[in-house]
Design an enzyme around this catalytic site. Structure first.
Site, PDB file in Angstrom:
ATOM      1  N   LYS A 188       0.847  -1.205   0.000  1.00 18.29           N
ATOM      2  CA  LYS A 188       0.000   0.000   0.000  1.00 18.29           C
ATOM      3  C   LYS A 188       0.887   1.263   0.000  1.00 18.29           C
ATOM      4  O   LYS A 188       2.104   1.173   0.061  1.00 18.29           O
ATOM      5  CB  LYS A 188      -0.961  -0.043   1.184  1.00 18.29           C
ATOM      6  CG  LYS A 188      -1.942  -1.242   1.113  1.00 18.29           C
ATOM      7  CD  LYS A 188      -2.951  -1.107  -0.003  1.00 18.29           C
ATOM      8  CE  LYS A 188      -3.697  -2.365  -0.422  1.00 18.29           C
ATOM      9  NZ  LYS A 188      -4.336  -3.209   0.547  1.00 18.29           N
TER      10      LYS A 188
HETATM   11  C1  LIG Z   1      -5.456  -4.245   0.810  1.00 19.66           C
HETATM   12  C2  LIG Z   1      -6.930  -4.066   0.803  1.00 19.66           C
HETATM   13  C3  LIG Z   1      -7.721  -4.398   1.912  1.00 19.66           C
HETATM   14  C4  LIG Z   1      -7.197  -5.160   3.078  1.00 19.66           C
HETATM   15  O1  LIG Z   1      -6.149  -4.538   3.712  1.00 19.66           O
HETATM   16  P1  LIG Z   1      -5.319  -5.363   4.802  1.00 19.66           P
HETATM   17  O2  LIG Z   1      -4.605  -4.302   5.576  1.00 19.66           O
HETATM   18  O3  LIG Z   1      -4.408  -6.267   4.049  1.00 19.66           O
HETATM   19  O4  LIG Z   1      -6.290  -6.113   5.646  1.00 19.66           O
HETATM   20  C5  LIG Z   1      -9.068  -4.087   1.888  1.00 19.66           C
HETATM   21  N1  LIG Z   1      -9.628  -3.498   0.818  1.00 19.66           N
HETATM   22  C6  LIG Z   1      -8.909  -3.187  -0.269  1.00 19.66           C
HETATM   23  C7  LIG Z   1      -9.592  -2.506  -1.411  1.00 19.66           C
HETATM   24  C8  LIG Z   1      -7.537  -3.474  -0.320  1.00 19.66           C
HETATM   25  O5  LIG Z   1      -6.827  -3.196  -1.426  1.00 19.66           O
END
Ligand SMILES: *Cc1c(COP(=O)(O)O)cnc(C)c1O
Length: 388
Positions: A188
Site C-alpha cells: 500500500k
Molecule cells: C489491501 C486491501 C484491503 C485489506 O487490507 P489489509 O490491511 O491487508 O487487511 C481491503 N480493501 C482493499 C480494497 C484493499 O486493497
C-alpha cells in the site's frame, strides 16, 4: 547479454529512520501496543488535520473494517452494499458478522462504485454502504452520503488505496462517513508490514472499536501497565478480537506517514510519465483526478482497447517474459466461487466490472522505481501494443 533482473510489481520504501525507530522499539522493552502505537494514532489524526477525528490503530484494514461494522451493530438479517470490483476483504467482514453482502456494478469511467447502482440495490434490510476508493481515486462519496442520509444507512469507507486522496478538496478520512479504514499492507502507499487505521468522528463508535480490538477488555494493556495505581483489575465487556497493532509496526508507520505526501508526489509523477508515454496506444488510460484533487495512485490500471493487437492474458505473459511484474485488480468478487455461489451471481449482472476486468492490468508503480525501471516498463508496453 544477460537479461535484466525481474522488476517486481510493487516494493515498499523503508528508510533508515524507520529502521532506527524499529530498533529503538526493540531495545525499549515494549514491543506490543504501547507508546509508539499511540503516537502513530495521534500523528495520523494530525495528518488528516481535523481535531474532531479519532484514529485507532489495528493490525490490518480487514480487522478495521470488521471492527467498524461491528461497532455499527451490523448483524444477521442485515444487508451491506459494496462494489464487486474490490478485494474480498471489503466484503468478507460483512459475512464475519452474519450479515449479507449485496454487490453492485461500477462506473466504467472511474472503476468506482456507481451510486445509481447502490440506490437501486437498497432494500428494507439495507443497513450500510462500503465505498472503495479504487486505485486511490476518490469514490463519489457525496452521492453515497446523500443516499445514506435519505435511507438512514451507515457508511464505512474502504480507504485501503486512498492515502492521501482528496474529494472536494478534503482528505479521505475527513469526509463525514461513519468510519474510514486505511491499510498499511506491504504494497500500500505507506506500510507497516501489516497494519490498518480506523478513523471516525463518532465517540461511541471509537470507544467500541477500541474495546473490541483487544479482547473486549475495558482498559487496554498499555493503560494497565503504565497506570500509577495498582492496575491488575480489568473487566471483559464483550467477546472481543485480537486486532491491536504492535509498537514494532507502529514504529514503521510513524516515519512512513511523514513521507506520505512525498510518496504521493512521486507516484503522481510516474503516473504522468505513463500517461504521456501511452497516449497514442490502443489503451484506455486510468481516469485522472479533477483539477486540484489528490489521487493516491496506489495502482496504475490500463485497459486494453478492442483494437489492441493482443488480449490481456497474452499481454501479461509477454510482459512477464520481459521480466516485468504486473497484476490484475481485481478478479471481481462475482467471479469467485464463494461469492458467485452464495448469491447466485453471474457476470451479466455486472457488465462494467466484467468488461473492465477482461481488459485490465496494473503496471508497476512505486516510489522506489528508478528512471531506468520506468523506461523499461514504457518500452515493453509500447513494443507489445504497437507490434502485437
Ligand atoms: C489491501 C486491501 C484491503 C485489506 O487490507 P489489509 O490491511 O491487508 O487487511 C481491503 N480493501 C482493499 C480494497 C484493499 O486493497
Amino acid at each position: 547479454m544477460t537479461a535484466p533482473p525481474f522488476l517486481p510489481f510493487a516494493l515498499p520504501e523503508i528508510g533508515e529512520e524507520e529502521i532506527a525507530e524499529v530498533v529503538d522499539t526493540l531495545r525499549s522493552g515494549w514491543v506490543t501496543t504501547g507508546p509508539k502505537a499511540r503516537r502513530f494514532e495521534q500523528d495520523f489524526a494530525a495528518f488528516l488535520g481535523d481535531p474532531t477525528l479519532q484514529a485507532i490503530a489495528v493490525n490490518s484494514a480487514t480487522a478495521g473494517l470488521h471492527l467498524a461494522l461491528e461497532a455499527l451493530g451490523i448483524g444477521p438479517g442485515d444487508e451491506v452494499i459494496t462494489t464487486t470490483h474490490t478485494f474480498t476483504a471489503t466484503a468478507e467482514v460483512v459475512r464475519y458478522l452474519g450479515a449479507d453482502v449485496v454487490l453492485v456494478d461500477i462506473d466504467p469511467a472511474t472503476l468506482n462504485i456507481d451510486p445509481a447502482r447502490v440506490e437501486a440495490a437498497i432494500t428494507p434490510r439495507t443497513r450500510a454502504i462500503i465505498p472503495v476508493h479504487y486505485a486511490g481515486l476518490a469514490a463519489n462519496v457525496d452521492a453515497i452520503l446523500t443516499l445514506a442520509r435519505c435511507h438512514g444507512l451507515k457508511v464505512v469507507e474502504d480507504a485501503a488505496h486512498a492515502l492521501p486522496t482528496t474529494c472536494g478538496g478534503a482528505l479521505v478520512g475527513t469526509l463525514g462517513s461513519d468510519a474510514t479504514v486505511f491499510s498499511f499492507y506491504a504494497n500500500k502507499t505507506i506500510t507497516t508490514g501489516e497494519g490498518g487505521m480506523v478513523v471516525t468522528r463518532d465517540p461511541e463508535l471509537a470507544k467500541r472499536v477500541k474495546v473490541m480490538r483487544l479482547h473486549g477488555i475495558s482498559r487496554d494493556a498499555f493503560d494497565r501497565f503504565t497506570a500509577k495505581t495498582p492496575s491488575w483489575h480489568y473487566e471483559i465487556v464483550a467477546p472481543g478480537y485480537k486486532y491491536n497493532l504492535t509498537d514494532i509496526a507502529a514504529a514503521l508507520g510513524i516515519h512512513q506517514l511523514q513521507r506520505a505526501r512525498g510518496f504521493q508526489q512521486r507516484r503522481a509523477a510516474i503516473a504522468q510519465r505513463y500517461r504521456a508515454a501511452f497516449a497514442d496506444l490502443p489503451v484506455q488510460l486510468p481516469p485522472e483526478p479533477a483539477a486540484g484533487e489528490l489521487h493516491a495512485w496506489h495502482l496504475y490500471v490500463l485497459r486494453l482497447a478492442d483494437a489492441a493487437p493482443l488480449a490481456r492474458d497474452a499481454f501479461i505473459e509477454r510482459l512477464f517474459a520481459l521480466g516485468i511484474g504486473v497484476s490484475v485488480h481485481y478478479i471481481p468478487l462475482h467471479l469467485h466461487p464463494y461469492w458467485r455461489e452464495r448469491y447466485g451471481l453471474d457476470a451479466a449482472q455486472f457488465p462494467h466490472s466484467q468488461h473492465a476486468y477482461e481488459r485490465m492490468l496494473s503496471l508497476p508503480l512505486y516510489t522506489k522505481m528508478s528512471e531506468a525501471d520506468i523506461e523499461r516498463v514504457i518500452a515493453a508496453v509500447r513494443q507489445q501494443l504497437l507490434q502485437g
